[in-house]
Design an enzyme around this catalytic site. Structure first.
Site, short mmCIF file in Angstrom:
data_model
loop_
_atom_site.label_atom_id
_atom_site.label_comp_id
_atom_site.label_asym_id
_atom_site.label_seq_id
_atom_site.Cartn_x
_atom_site.Cartn_y
_atom_site.Cartn_z
N SER A 1 0.88 -1.17 0.00
CA SER A 1 0.00 0.00 0.00
C SER A 1 0.92 1.23 0.00
O SER A 1 1.14 1.89 1.00
CB SER A 1 -0.98 -0.11 1.17
OG SER A 1 -0.81 0.79 2.17
N HIS B 1 -3.17 -6.16 1.95
CA HIS B 1 -2.23 -7.15 2.47
C HIS B 1 -2.84 -8.55 2.53
O HIS B 1 -2.19 -9.51 2.91
CB HIS B 1 -1.77 -6.79 3.89
CG HIS B 1 -0.97 -5.54 3.96
ND1 HIS B 1 -0.70 -4.89 5.12
CD2 HIS B 1 -0.34 -4.83 2.99
CE1 HIS B 1 0.04 -3.81 4.88
NE2 HIS B 1 0.26 -3.76 3.59
N GLU C 1 -5.42 -2.77 8.81
CA GLU C 1 -4.77 -3.38 9.97
C GLU C 1 -5.51 -3.09 11.27
O GLU C 1 -5.95 -1.96 11.50
CB GLU C 1 -3.33 -2.84 10.10
CG GLU C 1 -2.46 -3.19 8.92
CD GLU C 1 -1.14 -2.42 8.90
OE1 GLU C 1 -0.64 -2.08 9.98
OE2 GLU C 1 -0.64 -2.18 7.79
N GLU D 1 1.60 -9.74 6.60
CA GLU D 1 2.32 -9.32 7.81
C GLU D 1 2.12 -10.28 8.96
O GLU D 1 2.42 -9.96 10.11
CB GLU D 1 1.88 -7.90 8.21
CG GLU D 1 2.30 -6.85 7.20
CD GLU D 1 2.03 -5.42 7.68
OE1 GLU D 1 1.42 -5.23 8.74
OE2 GLU D 1 2.44 -4.50 6.96
N ASP E 1 -5.04 0.78 11.29
CA ASP E 1 -4.54 1.48 10.11
C ASP E 1 -5.59 1.30 9.02
O ASP E 1 -5.73 0.20 8.47
CB ASP E 1 -3.19 0.90 9.65
CG ASP E 1 -2.65 1.61 8.41
OD1 ASP E 1 -3.29 2.56 7.92
OD2 ASP E 1 -1.56 1.20 7.92
N GLU F 1 -4.26 5.25 12.18
CA GLU F 1 -3.35 5.61 11.08
C GLU F 1 -4.13 5.78 9.78
O GLU F 1 -5.04 4.99 9.49
CB GLU F 1 -2.31 4.49 10.96
CG GLU F 1 -1.26 4.70 9.88
CD GLU F 1 -0.24 3.55 9.87
OE1 GLU F 1 0.02 2.94 10.93
OE2 GLU F 1 0.26 3.24 8.78
N ASP G 1 0.68 8.22 7.47
CA ASP G 1 1.61 7.31 6.79
C ASP G 1 1.68 7.77 5.33
O ASP G 1 2.60 8.52 4.97
CB ASP G 1 1.12 5.86 6.93
CG ASP G 1 1.96 4.88 6.13
OD1 ASP G 1 3.02 5.27 5.63
OD2 ASP G 1 1.56 3.70 5.99
N LYS H 1 9.00 5.16 7.80
CA LYS H 1 9.45 4.01 6.99
C LYS H 1 10.67 4.50 6.22
O LYS H 1 10.53 5.32 5.28
CB LYS H 1 8.37 3.59 6.00
CG LYS H 1 7.14 2.96 6.63
CD LYS H 1 6.04 2.78 5.57
CE LYS H 1 4.85 2.01 6.13
NZ LYS H 1 3.68 2.10 5.23
N HIS I 1 7.97 -1.15 9.84
CA HIS I 1 8.30 -2.13 8.79
C HIS I 1 7.46 -1.85 7.54
O HIS I 1 6.64 -0.95 7.53
CB HIS I 1 8.00 -3.54 9.30
CG HIS I 1 6.54 -3.82 9.58
ND1 HIS I 1 6.04 -5.05 9.90
CD2 HIS I 1 5.44 -2.98 9.59
CE1 HIS I 1 4.73 -4.98 10.09
NE2 HIS I 1 4.35 -3.75 9.92
N LYS J 1 6.38 -0.26 14.78
CA LYS J 1 5.31 -1.07 14.18
C LYS J 1 5.99 -2.16 13.36
O LYS J 1 6.56 -1.89 12.30
CB LYS J 1 4.46 -0.15 13.29
CG LYS J 1 3.19 -0.76 12.76
CD LYS J 1 2.51 0.25 11.84
CE LYS J 1 1.27 -0.29 11.20
NZ LYS J 1 0.98 0.38 9.92
P1 PGA Z 1 2.94 -1.25 3.01
O1 PGA Z 1 1.89 -0.66 4.03
O2 PGA Z 1 2.23 -2.40 2.37
O3 PGA Z 1 3.08 -0.13 2.02
O4 PGA Z 1 4.17 -1.61 3.70
C1 PGA Z 1 1.94 -0.78 5.39
C2 PGA Z 1 1.16 0.36 5.97
O5 PGA Z 1 0.31 0.96 5.30
O6 PGA Z 1 1.41 0.73 7.12
ZN ZN Z 2 -0.10 2.53 6.93
#
Ligand code: PGA
Ligand code: ZN
Length: 416
Positions: free
Chosen positions: A42, A145, A155, A198, A234, A279, A306, A331, A359, A382
């Protein structure tokens, strides 16, 4: 001279999703250090580009080229190294080198410097007292995810803010993960539950059902351990936002929400489930809606950017001006160098915004993120709680706690 870079090269490896990513190695006369880049699913529109056109192979070629520019620099001079990385690329979004190659190079240089001095990476990058972060772990997962008919929000997380030791905090999160599985199997004995990218449970739940199960599991563990366990979400709402129609589309729940309906909905969830961390409740351009929410829940729920802030200092400045966030995701590969990460975290901390080292959904067993969180004083990390690539960071923090006798950070909103 000690610490002089002799060579930098890279290799194509696989991440936890089985996708190709990059590992960079930095050589001095005395040490070799390597760092691996993770990757997101994402991905925010304002992040740097993970790889240039041509993918990982093209990035590796670029690392071979940058090697001659870095040769002769000292691994102690992180700022100089990082500005050479920026100059070499010459674009704002690392379109030539790729942000993943940039961050892996930058972190490998820091690791080499730590090895040269015979100190840990967190000690090398720290200024001031080191503290351990609270682990924020993804327990139930949906969004991009998770395959299939997944929950609209990405999440559902927990953070054991009452823990006095990192090890206890990690155990609390594992216990919540196990308790959620127990509740789900007792409610739906015929379903086979899987884990998503995850390691969170992929379950055929609505948002409220997920929050209900998570709250019950968190309360049970709280009772058993005597540690306060808070819950978080999230939403990754950029993934729900349809720009043409100006609505958030909830595919599973079969409804659409305008921005003001989204605000009311998020507020009602925070009230009903006593959510401590939220988030990306809105799309990645909506600083205003973030600000309205933040004003409403100030002092009791972290409103975290984020995709909105993408670890970028300039976007954080905009968020600060408008009062959009009380917390930001950090990140490292969203921005590309350790120096950039440091600047963003420093700006956040000096404005009472809580930086959350994070992460990506596609990870490797590199544990540098644990050191970055400790070294840069992020009170929360996280990193998930299941899967070797997540445990690599958890276990590194357990080691730092045991070997260095580090204490936990101060929990957000506490005066202790
Ligand atoms: P990602 O997303 O799949 O881009 O690592 C994780 C998140 O949105 O926190
Ligand atoms: Zn996020």
């Amino acid at each position: 001279m000690t610490g002089t870079i002799r060579k930098v090269n890279a290799q194509k490896i696989l991440d936890s999703r089985g996708n190709a990513t990059i590992e960079v190695r930095v050589y001095t006369k005395d040490v070799v250090a390597s760092a691996c880049a993770p990757s997101g699913a994402s991905v925010g529109r304002f992040e740097v580009r993970a790889f240039p056109e041509g993918g990982v192979d093209a990035s590796i070629e670029m690392v071979n080229k940058i090697s001659s520019k870095l040769k002769g620099l000292n691994v102690e001079e992180q700022n100089v190294v990082d500005s050479v990385i920026h100059e070499f690329d010459g674009t704002k979004q690392f379109e030539k080198l790729g942000g993943n190659a940039a961050i892996a190079t930058s972190i490998a240089v820091a690791k080499a410097a730590a090895l040269e001095k015979n100190v840990r990476l967190c000690e090398h990058i720290a200024d001031g007292r080191l503290r351990l972060p609270f682990p924020l772990s993804n327990i139930i997962g949906g969004g991009v995810h998770t395959k299939g008919d997944s929950i609209d929000f990405q999440e559902f997380l927990v953070v054991p803010l009452g823990a006095k030791k990192f090890r206890d905090a990690a155990v609390a999160n594992v216990m919540v993960h196990k308790e959620v599985a127990r509740i789900l199997t007792s409610q739906r004995p015929h379903y086979v539950f899987g884990r998503n990218d995850e390691g969170a449970w992929a379950a055929p739940l609505t948002i409220k059902e997920a929050l209900e199960v998570l709250s019950n599991a968190a309360q049970k563990v709280e009772g058993e351990l005597g540690i306060e366990v808070k819950i978080g979400v999230d939403a990754a709402a950029s993934e729900l936002w349809i720009e043409n129609e100006k609505v958030y589309v909830y595919r599973k729940e079969k409804c659409k929400k305008s921005t003001s309906q989204q605000l009311d909905y998020v507020l009602s969830l925070i009230e009903e489930y006593d959510i401590f961390y939220f988030e990306d409740p809105f799309g990645e351009e909506d600083f205003e809606a973030f600000a309205k929410l933040n004003k409403n829940v100030s002092g009791r729920c972290l409103v975290t950017g984020d995709d909105l802030t993408v670890t970028n200092k300039e976007r954080l400045k905009t968020a600060l001006e408008r009062g959009s966030v009380s917390s930001i995701i950090v990140k490292p590969n969203q921005v590309g160098t350790l120096t950039d990460v440091k600047e963003t975290v420093t700006l956040a901390l000096s404005n009472n915004v809580v930086p959350v080292a994070s992460h990506r959904s596609g990870e490797t067993c590199d544990s540098a993120l644990a050191h970055i969180a400790v070294g840069l004083k992020c009170p929360i990390i996280k990193i998930g709680i299941m899967g070797s690539e997540r445990m690599a960071k958890i276990n590194e923090l357990i080691r730092l706690e045991d070997e260095m006798g580090l204490r936990m950070a101060k929990p957000p909103f506490s005066d202790s």
